[in-house]
Design a protein around this motif. Structure first.
Motif, PDB file in Angstrom:
ATOM      1  N   TYR A  99       0.843  -1.212   0.000  1.00 44.55           N
ATOM      2  CA  TYR A  99       0.000   0.000   0.000  1.00 44.55           C
ATOM      3  C   TYR A  99       0.873   1.255   0.000  1.00 44.55           C
ATOM      4  N   HIS A 140       1.332   4.149  -3.110  1.00 46.50           N
ATOM      5  CA  HIS A 140       1.057   5.583  -2.945  1.00 46.50           C
ATOM      6  C   HIS A 140       2.320   6.421  -3.157  1.00 46.50           C
ATOM      7  N   GLU A 160       2.531   6.714  -6.800  1.00 43.88           N
ATOM      8  CA  GLU A 160       1.560   7.693  -7.297  1.00 43.88           C
ATOM      9  C   GLU A 160       2.141   9.102  -7.204  1.00 43.88           C
TER      10      GLU A 160
END
Length: 364
Positions: A42, A46, A49
């Motif tokens: 996770y 991110h 991103e």
């Protein structure tokens, strides 16, 4: 973090056209690499991103991650990912190391070769086999391309004799390759990319994919089809779609499957002469649609090349076509008559096939 980043890139690169949630990415990493921690995955997603390597979209309650080809650095990252996968695959495989080194050495001077990928490497290595996808540059100089293709095949035969590792390969030009990737039919090209390692020119390979996606092409990678397991419903549906409707058979909606897979399935499964006789009919009706390179590859891979060769010779005697004749000539220059096969030759009568082709309006 960086190790997780490459694992994430690997999973997303295998699933082009198939949006994946973070949990699905974690599960796929666990399946392929043996372990995966949701929290670390996770966090890595991110972080990626933020650097615009991926985009995260919300669909319902799920967060979907996709590769961001708008970032020019992504191509370099994907190329490095391919190199990492290659290194990991070749660990403790000395014969494969030497074979692939020689292969790369021999083929690097070929002008028309764009990229080379090894398909389903781990599974095929256990079978003492490699499967290669060789993409060629588009060219109008057909004679030059044909010369290189013949030379590549000679090299493959020499390497097979030297290392005793079976080498199955497809040589296909970039334009045809992209057409197959965006096709609505299940086909070999789309399935080869769900588990592959680009051995040479990975940046060129991924630039091609990026350009196609930016043009709005709907590219989708898929799991491999086993032609021996194509259902009867799908078989009947596709035969009808390709111009062969069996008398007394109910046709219901099915999955569009390429003509190359349908023919291979018939050669593998069917003992009925009636179904075998469908092959020259659908080939004759779909001259511009069939890809003989893919068909010969599948027939070789599934040990039905000798049976296919028989049918192609009969079709060529009844309804010759340039692509068909060219395929037969190439097969005659190989060891087609010595190809290992688990099946007996087909007992087909030329006059019976010709009569049935007239019945189906393939010939006058």
């Amino acid at each position: 973090m960086r190790e997780n980043m490459y694992k994430i890139l690997d999973i997303l690169a295998r699933e082009i056209g198939n949006p994946m949630s973070i949990n699905e990415i974690k599960n796929n990493i666990h399946q392929i690499y043996g372990s995966a921690d949701y929290k670390n995955i996770y966090m890595a997603i991110h972080e990626m991103e933020k650097t615009e390597l991926i985009r995260i979209q919300s669909i319902g309650r799920s967060s979907i991650a996709v590769l961001s080809f708008e970032n020019p650095l992504l191509i370099d990252m994907l190329a490095e990912m391919e190199l990492r996968r290659k290194t990991l695959f070749l660990e403790n495989k000395q014969d494969f190391q030497m074979l692939l080194i020689e292969l790369s050495t021999f083929l690097k001077e070929f002008y028309f070769i764009k990229s080379i990928s090894i398909v389903n490497p781990q599974r095929n290595a256990k079978l003492n086999r490699i499967e290669l996808l060789i993409l060629l540059k588009n060219s109008k100089r057909k004679g030059d391309v044909d010369g290189e293709i013949a030379a590549v095949r000679s090299i493959m035969n020499a390497l097979y004799k030297k290392y005793n590792i079976r080498i199955d390969h497809i040589l296909i030009n970039g334009k045809t390759f992209l057409e197959l990737l965006i096709s609505d039919e299940i086909n070999v090209a789309r399935e080869m990319l769900s588990n592959k390692i680009v051995l040479s020119n990975p940046q060129t390979f991924w630039i091609e994919i990026m350009a196609a996606l930016k043009e709005g092409m709907n590219i989708k990678f898929e799991e491999e089809t086993n032609p021996a397991k194509i259902s009867e419903q799908d078989m009947v549906y596709n035969l009808a779609r390709l111009g062969y409707k069996e008398i007394g058979t109910k046709i219901t909606n099915g999955t569009p499957i390429s003509i190359e897979y349908i023919i291979t399935s018939i050669l593998l499964k069917d003992k009925s002469i009636r179904r075998i006789e469908a092959i020259p009919i659908i080939l004759g009706k779909n001259e511009s649609h069939v890809n003989y390179t893919l068909l010969v590859f599948l027939a070789t891979k599934f040990h039905v090349l000798k049976r296919l060769y028989q049918i192609l010779e009969i079709l060529d005697a009844i309804k010759p076509a340039e692509a068909l004749t060219h395929a037969i000539e190439e097969l005659r220059n190989t060891t087609v008559h010595n190809v290992k096969t688990r099946q007996k030759e087909i007992e087909l009568n030329l006059k019976d096939v010709e009569k049935k082709m007239r019945l189906y309006d393939v010939i006058e």
